[in-house]
Design a protein around this motif. Structure first.
Motif, mmCIF file in Angstrom:
data_model
loop_
_atom_site.group_PDB
_atom_site.id
_atom_site.type_symbol
_atom_site.label_atom_id
_atom_site.label_comp_id
_atom_site.label_asym_id
_atom_site.label_seq_id
_atom_site.Cartn_x
_atom_site.Cartn_y
_atom_site.Cartn_z
ATOM 1 N N ALA A 142 57.597 38.975 40.600
ATOM 2 C CA ALA A 142 56.420 38.217 41.032
ATOM 3 C C ALA A 142 56.314 38.112 42.549
ATOM 4 C CB ALA A 142 56.432 36.824 40.409
ATOM 5 N N GLY A 151 54.957 41.245 43.929
ATOM 6 C CA GLY A 151 53.615 41.532 43.453
ATOM 7 C C GLY A 151 52.589 40.509 43.869
ATOM 8 N N ASN A 152 52.967 39.587 44.728
ATOM 9 C CA ASN A 152 52.086 38.519 45.189
ATOM 10 C C ASN A 152 50.930 39.084 46.014
ATOM 11 O OD1 ASN A 152 51.303 36.002 46.808
ATOM 12 N ND2 ASN A 152 52.951 35.209 45.518
ATOM 13 N N ARG A 170 49.173 38.631 33.080
ATOM 14 C CA ARG A 170 49.301 39.735 34.017
ATOM 15 C C ARG A 170 47.985 39.872 34.755
ATOM 16 N NH1 ARG A 170 53.876 41.804 34.259
ATOM 17 N NH2 ARG A 170 53.268 43.337 35.817
ATOM 18 N N ALA A 191 51.285 41.844 38.546
ATOM 19 C CA ALA A 191 52.319 40.810 38.596
ATOM 20 C C ALA A 191 52.156 39.898 37.401
ATOM 21 C CB ALA A 191 52.233 40.004 39.893
#
Length: 508
Positions: free
Chosen positions: A60, A63-64, A242, A325
């Motif tokens: 996460a 993938g922010n 997601r 993410a």
């Protein structure tokens, strides 16, 4: 699918693993929560070890979108609809404390960032009431927001109106993660990457188990996206989503502010400059199209839709990276932070940031640190006391019941659908996977990078039938969001074991 933020230098890999090591604190997970907690604790003089199955910022955090905002789309209005004004203010104060800590750290570590105005906006007039509700909740929580009508927002994409909050931030989340890891190591911390934790025990000694042996700690802190423990049944008290992001090089003008829509399909817009992102020429990130994990008609189509929307409103936009993410939202709309049930006061955890981790994660780290250090309630800030003593309300139970019904439906549908197709099946085309039935059991067959594999398509957590994600090329569980690579390796979620690999039966 590789995030824009991960194109720079590799993060620190840490130190070799030694089985049986003993520390004051063992932290599971090297994302923003785990690393911020680790830095706070080593600054306090504790011996801390961080254990991570992948690399620093693997999931996460990496993938922010890199948006650090107290406005947070519709989050404040959602909390206010179901909780008191005082609890809403405590939530905002917690996020403000997290934001202040992160920015102070960034200044200290030399991580650059940009101050920007953030907006929650309506794509159509029908969503203006939702925007006004966000404005009202933010003002009630003490934030100096202002309402804008559509003509006051000079953007090329559809905006019927917006609520705006100045002095918010964009920052490269992987620069932050790398800087945290570097300070942690420089202060004498122990960082083990590539080591998967398979269990946590409070008795007879508090410890974590890994495939390479145990690590012992007086305190254990679990900062994985979903707790890897079934204690407290937190997997059933949250729902997982997601969401998708695409970065672009745009030749013309781009927004100088950040935006997220109040109505669907969700559009999140974030400009990128060399000071708050990599220097590869990408200057715009567009995200959205989120869905419950394992429950989508087409993940790749969701990403392609973001690309089409961007190229429509930003002519000449050239895609550079795409990624996704996973985020968790608690049924009571507030993060879960604190002692784990049946952990004898030695096991703590944090999760449920609902996509706003850049402020919620350091806020959680502040609370976890206070608890590990034994700070009294009298010495803790008001927001920490208020959130830490809140009670479950009927609306929390109602949302949990609704999600439970959806999980039950997904469980039934998965098994029924698997019965409809029997092996052998034709070889899936590149990037695709199918679930079929072999001897009464679901089998997942996929082709990725030219290799066709077959795996047991039943999640080892609670028996959900997995669904193929054609954007990430993963097997995703529609029950509680565990995810697995094409060869069956566990990626994330409450499941602890890999999928069994199976011989593939050719269809000829």
């Amino acid at each position: 699918m590789k995030p824009l933020w991960k194109i720079d230098s590799a993060p620190p890999v840490g130190t070799p693993f030694e089985s049986g090591g003993r520390h004051d604190v063992v932290i599971v997970g090297a994302g923003l929560t785990g690393l911020a907690t680790a830095v706070m604790l080593v600054r306090a003089g504790l011996d801390v070890a961080v254990v991570e199955a992948g690399a620093v910022g693997e999931l996460a955090t990496g993938g922010n979108t890199g948006k650090l905002s107290l406005l947070q789309g519709q989050r404040l209005a959602e909390i206010r609809r179901h909780h008191s004004a005082s609890l809403l203010r405590a939530y905002v104060d917690a996020n403000r404390a997290g934001m202040d800590w992160l920015l102070e750290f960034a200044e200290h570590a030399g991580v650059p960032y940009e101050r920007r105005t953030d907006h929650t906006y309506a794509q159509t007039p029908d969503a203006l009431e939702s925007v006004r509700a966000s404005h009202a909740a933010a003002r009630e929580a003490g934030l100096p927001t202002r309402m804008l009508i559509g003509t006051q927002v000079p953007e090329t994409f559809p905006v019927a109106g917006a609520v705006a909050l100045g002095e918010q931030v964009t920052i490269d989340p992987m620069r932050v993660a790398r800087a945290l890891a570097e300070e942690f190591l420089a202060a004498g911390g122990t960082l083990h990457t590539g080591i998967r934790v398979t269990a946590v025990h409070a008795l007879p000694d508090s410890r974590v188990e890994t495939a390479s042996g145990p690590l012992f700690g007086e305190h254990i802190v679990v900062t994985t996206g979903a707790p890897i423990l079934d204690r407290g049944l937190y997997f059933a008290k949250m729902r997982a989503f997601r969401s998708y992001c695409v970065s672009f090089r745009v030749p013309g003008d781009i927004p100088v502010a950040t935006y997220i829509s109040a109505d669907g399909p969700t559009r999140s817009i974030r400009p990128v400059s060399p000071s708050d992102g990599p220097e590869d020429g990408s200057n715009l990130v567009v995200g959205g199209n989120g869905h419950p994990v394992g429950r989508s008609d087409g993940e790749r189509a969701a990403v392609d839709d973001l690309v089409a929307w961007t190229q429509q409103h930003f002519p000449g936009a050239e895609e550079t990276h795409r990624w996704s993410a996973q985020d968790y939202e608690s049924h009571n709309l507030l993060p879960f932070v604190g002692a784990m049930p049946r952990g004898l006061g030695a096991v703590r955890f944090a999760t449920g940031y609902a996509k706003w981790g850049l402020s919620n994660a350091p806020a959680a780290a502040l609370r976890l640190t206070a608890e590990v250090l034994g700070a009294s309630w009298h010495d803790r800030p008001d927001w920490m006391v208020k959130i830490g003593t809140r009670l479950t309300v009927p609306a929390d139970l109602a949302r949990g019941a609704v999600e439970g019904a959806k999980v039950a439906a997904a469980a039934t549908t998965g098994w029924v659908d698997a019965e409809r197709r029997r092996v052998p099946v034709p070889r899936p085309v590149e990037g695709q996977g199918v679930v079929a039935n072999r001897g009464g059991l679901p089998v997942g067959v996929s082709t990725v990078d030219g290799v066709t594999r077959a795996v047991d398509a039943v999640c080892p957590h609670l028996g959900g039938v997995l669904a193929w994600n054609d954007a990430d090329c993963t097997w995703d569980c529609p029950l509680h969001a565990s995810r697995f690579s094409p060869d069956g390796t566990r990626i994330e979620g409450p499941a602890l074991r890999d999928l069994k690999t199976l011989p593939r039966t050719s269809a000829g």
